[in-house]
Write a protein that holds these residues in place. Structure first.
Motif, PDB file in Angstrom:
ATOM      1  N   TRP A  36       0.908  -0.821  -0.145  1.00 56.77           N
ATOM      2  CA  TRP A  36       0.274  -0.516  -0.399  1.00 56.77           C
ATOM      3  C   TRP A  36       0.796   1.284   0.673  1.00 56.77           C
ATOM      4  O   TRP A  36       0.375   2.575  -0.549  1.00 56.77           O
ATOM      5  N   ARG A  37       1.737   1.264   0.186  1.00 54.69           N
ATOM      6  CA  ARG A  37       3.358   2.088   0.786  1.00 54.69           C
ATOM      7  C   ARG A  37       3.422   2.314  -0.993  1.00 54.69           C
ATOM      8  O   ARG A  37       4.131   3.500  -1.419  1.00 54.69           O
ATOM      9  N   GLU A  38       4.364   1.616  -1.455  1.00 56.21           N
ATOM     10  CA  GLU A  38       4.358   1.586  -2.547  1.00 56.21           C
ATOM     11  C   GLU A  38       3.258   1.555  -4.017  1.00 56.21           C
ATOM     12  O   GLU A  38       3.935   1.906  -4.945  1.00 56.21           O
ATOM     13  N   ILE A  39       2.218   1.369  -3.686  1.00 54.01           N
ATOM     14  CA  ILE A  39       1.239   1.104  -4.772  1.00 54.01           C
ATOM     15  C   ILE A  39       1.058   2.335  -5.653  1.00 54.01           C
ATOM     16  O   ILE A  39       1.116   2.730  -6.897  1.00 54.01           O
ATOM     17  N   PHE A  40       1.132   3.919  -5.140  1.00 46.27           N
ATOM     18  CA  PHE A  40       0.901   4.849  -5.726  1.00 46.27           C
ATOM     19  C   PHE A  40       1.804   5.801  -5.420  1.00 46.27           C
ATOM     20  O   PHE A  40       1.608   7.316  -6.071  1.00 46.27           O
ATOM     21  N   ARG A  41       2.952   5.344  -5.308  1.00 46.39           N
ATOM     22  CA  ARG A  41       3.942   5.989  -5.539  1.00 46.39           C
ATOM     23  C   ARG A  41       4.464   6.399  -6.994  1.00 46.39           C
ATOM     24  O   ARG A  41       4.250   6.058  -8.606  1.00 46.39           O
ATOM     25  N   HIS A  42       4.482   8.023  -7.930  1.00 48.60           N
ATOM     26  CA  HIS A  42       4.724   8.272  -9.023  1.00 48.60           C
ATOM     27  C   HIS A  42       5.721   7.572 -10.036  1.00 48.60           C
ATOM     28  O   HIS A  42       5.626   7.854 -11.436  1.00 48.60           O
ATOM     29  N   GLU A  43       6.596   7.079  -9.303  1.00 47.59           N
ATOM     30  CA  GLU A  43       7.719   6.946 -10.131  1.00 47.59           C
ATOM     31  C   GLU A  43       7.311   5.183 -10.526  1.00 47.59           C
ATOM     32  O   GLU A  43       8.438   5.560 -11.890  1.00 47.59           O
ATOM     33  N   ASN A  44       6.571   5.183 -10.647  1.00 46.18           N
ATOM     34  CA  ASN A  44       5.951   3.320 -11.335  1.00 46.18           C
ATOM     35  C   ASN A  44       5.340   4.432 -12.317  1.00 46.18           C
ATOM     36  O   ASN A  44       5.058   3.593 -13.586  1.00 46.18           O
ATOM     37  N   ARG A  45       5.001   5.130 -12.780  1.00 45.87           N
ATOM     38  CA  ARG A  45       4.509   5.410 -14.450  1.00 45.87           C
ATOM     39  C   ARG A  45       5.678   5.998 -14.671  1.00 45.87           C
ATOM     40  O   ARG A  45       4.759   5.548 -15.994  1.00 45.87           O
ATOM     41  N   GLU A  46       6.607   6.061 -14.327  1.00 47.57           N
ATOM     42  CA  GLU A  46       7.350   6.945 -15.195  1.00 47.57           C
ATOM     43  C   GLU A  46       8.630   5.386 -15.135  1.00 47.57           C
ATOM     44  O   GLU A  46       9.528   5.965 -16.275  1.00 47.57           O
ATOM     45  N   ALA A  47       8.325   5.251 -14.810  1.00 50.55           N
ATOM     46  CA  ALA A  47       9.224   3.796 -15.169  1.00 50.55           C
ATOM     47  C   ALA A  47       9.809   3.190 -16.405  1.00 50.55           C
ATOM     48  O   ALA A  47      10.761   2.357 -16.834  1.00 50.55           O
ATOM     49  N   THR A  48       9.317   2.395 -16.947  1.00 49.67           N
ATOM     50  CA  THR A  48       9.556   2.016 -18.468  1.00 49.67           C
ATOM     51  C   THR A  48       8.929   3.261 -19.504  1.00 49.67           C
ATOM     52  O   THR A  48       7.504   3.576 -19.129  1.00 49.67           O
ATOM     53  N   PRO A  49       9.242   3.228 -20.998  1.00 45.96           N
ATOM     54  CA  PRO A  49       8.001   3.268 -22.000  1.00 45.96           C
ATOM     55  C   PRO A  49       6.657   2.163 -21.588  1.00 45.96           C
ATOM     56  O   PRO A  49       5.563   2.853 -22.326  1.00 45.96           O
ATOM     57  N   GLN A  50       6.819   1.178 -21.842  1.00 46.81           N
ATOM     58  CA  GLN A  50       5.414   0.274 -21.135  1.00 46.81           C
ATOM     59  C   GLN A  50       4.461   0.936 -20.327  1.00 46.81           C
ATOM     60  O   GLN A  50       3.052   1.338 -20.623  1.00 46.81           O
ATOM     61  N   SER A  51       5.023   1.795 -19.160  1.00 43.61           N
ATOM     62  CA  SER A  51       4.404   1.909 -17.803  1.00 43.61           C
ATOM     63  C   SER A  51       3.960   3.571 -18.604  1.00 43.61           C
ATOM     64  O   SER A  51       3.158   4.145 -18.255  1.00 43.61           O
ATOM     65  N   ARG A  52       4.306   4.158 -18.911  1.00 44.60           N
ATOM     66  CA  ARG A  52       3.900   5.064 -19.474  1.00 44.60           C
ATOM     67  C   ARG A  52       2.524   5.376 -21.079  1.00 44.60           C
ATOM     68  O   ARG A  52       1.881   5.663 -20.218  1.00 44.60           O
ATOM     69  N   ARG A  53       3.356   4.056 -21.544  1.00 44.03           N
ATOM     70  CA  ARG A  53       1.960   4.342 -22.288  1.00 44.03           C
ATOM     71  C   ARG A  53       0.726   4.016 -21.795  1.00 44.03           C
ATOM     72  O   ARG A  53      -0.560   4.166 -21.462  1.00 44.03           O
ATOM     73  N   LEU A  54       0.387   2.877 -20.592  1.00 49.78           N
ATOM     74  CA  LEU A  54      -0.027   1.809 -20.251  1.00 49.78           C
ATOM     75  C   LEU A  54      -1.187   3.496 -19.128  1.00 49.78           C
ATOM     76  O   LEU A  54      -2.137   3.213 -19.068  1.00 49.78           O
ATOM     77  N   TYR A  55       0.085   4.304 -18.538  1.00 50.32           N
ATOM     78  CA  TYR A  55      -0.940   5.498 -18.069  1.00 50.32           C
ATOM     79  C   TYR A  55      -1.233   6.145 -18.433  1.00 50.32           C
ATOM     80  O   TYR A  55      -2.611   6.816 -17.934  1.00 50.32           O
ATOM     81  N   ALA A  56      -0.863   6.127 -20.182  1.00 49.45           N
ATOM     82  CA  ALA A  56      -1.492   7.751 -20.917  1.00 49.45           C
ATOM     83  C   ALA A  56      -3.126   6.938 -21.169  1.00 49.45           C
ATOM     84  O   ALA A  56      -4.009   7.825 -20.867  1.00 49.45           O
ATOM     85  N   ARG A  57      -3.237   5.554 -21.426  1.00 55.11           N
ATOM     86  CA  ARG A  57      -4.101   4.622 -21.764  1.00 55.11           C
ATOM     87  C   ARG A  57      -5.234   4.226 -20.751  1.00 55.11           C
ATOM     88  O   ARG A  57      -6.647   5.119 -20.903  1.00 55.11           O
ATOM     89  N   PHE A  58      -4.458   4.635 -19.667  1.00 58.40           N
ATOM     90  CA  PHE A  58      -5.591   4.693 -18.501  1.00 58.40           C
ATOM     91  C   PHE A  58      -6.607   6.322 -18.181  1.00 58.40           C
ATOM     92  O   PHE A  58      -7.233   6.291 -17.595  1.00 58.40           O
ATOM     93  N   GLU A  59      -5.108   7.646 -18.437  1.00 51.43           N
ATOM     94  CA  GLU A  59      -6.413   9.164 -18.150  1.00 51.43           C
ATOM     95  C   GLU A  59      -6.876   9.240 -19.228  1.00 51.43           C
ATOM     96  O   GLU A  59      -8.052  10.057 -18.920  1.00 51.43           O
ATOM     97  N   LEU A 103      -7.235   2.270  -9.535  1.00 50.48           N
ATOM     98  CA  LEU A 103      -6.819   1.553  -8.243  1.00 50.48           C
ATOM     99  C   LEU A 103      -6.323   0.842  -9.384  1.00 50.48           C
ATOM    100  O   LEU A 103      -5.513  -0.276  -9.232  1.00 50.48           O
ATOM    101  N   TRP A 104      -7.118   0.574 -10.494  1.00 48.41           N
ATOM    102  CA  TRP A 104      -6.992  -0.239 -11.163  1.00 48.41           C
ATOM    103  C   TRP A 104      -5.398  -0.981 -11.761  1.00 48.41           C
ATOM    104  O   TRP A 104      -4.700  -1.552 -12.407  1.00 48.41           O
ATOM    105  N   ARG A 105      -5.847   0.430 -12.633  1.00 42.63           N
ATOM    106  CA  ARG A 105      -4.081   1.569 -12.891  1.00 42.63           C
ATOM    107  C   ARG A 105      -2.564   1.542 -12.508  1.00 42.63           C
ATOM    108  O   ARG A 105      -1.936   0.840 -12.496  1.00 42.63           O
ATOM    109  N   GLU A 106      -3.575   1.532 -11.185  1.00 40.97           N
ATOM    110  CA  GLU A 106      -2.161   1.377  -9.857  1.00 40.97           C
ATOM    111  C   GLU A 106      -1.538   0.189  -9.722  1.00 40.97           C
ATOM    112  O   GLU A 106      -0.379   0.338 -10.022  1.00 40.97           O
ATOM    113  N   ILE A 107      -2.306  -0.932 -10.234  1.00 44.43           N
ATOM    114  CA  ILE A 107      -2.189  -2.707  -9.773  1.00 44.43           C
ATOM    115  C   ILE A 107      -0.676  -2.715 -10.624  1.00 44.43           C
ATOM    116  O   ILE A 107      -0.546  -3.083 -10.386  1.00 44.43           O
ATOM    117  N   LYS A 108      -1.684  -2.499 -11.960  1.00 39.58           N
ATOM    118  CA  LYS A 108      -1.164  -2.985 -12.662  1.00 39.58           C
ATOM    119  C   LYS A 108       0.003  -2.290 -13.277  1.00 39.58           C
ATOM    120  O   LYS A 108       1.334  -2.792 -13.311  1.00 39.58           O
TER     121      LYS A 108
END
Length: 96
Positions: A4-27, A76-81
């Protein structure tokens, strides 16, 4: 670190090109859900001015409410993914 402390970390969104694409799709999905909910509420509000349309207006409010409930569910689904993607990345790094 706990899940729960790790799940909403901003770094998770920017970690890889794949995570950035996933974040954009969920947005995009989040924005579509937001507009759909708002549109349902606007239509329902206008329909309530006419007595004959009160039942369909109630349905529009109900549908809009369901869409508003989807917003935190999508987030929540996005952050878990994203969290899981980071864990898979760590695992693959360990295996190299």
């Amino acid at each position: 670190m706990s899940f729960w402390r790790e799940i909403f970390r901003h770094e998770n969104r920017e970690a890889t090109p794949q995570s950035r694409r996933l974040y954009a799709r969920f947005e995009i999905a989040h924005t579509v859900v937001d507009f759909t909910a708002a549109l349902c509420f606007i239509i329902g509000s206008i329909m309530f001015f006419y007595e004959a349309w009160q039942i369909p207006a109630t349905w529009f409010f109900t549908i809009g409410s369901v869409f508003f409930a989807l917003k935190p569910s999508l987030r929540l689904w996005r952050e878990i993914k994203l969290y899981r993607m980071g864990k898979l990345s760590e695992l693959s790094d360990r295996l190299r």
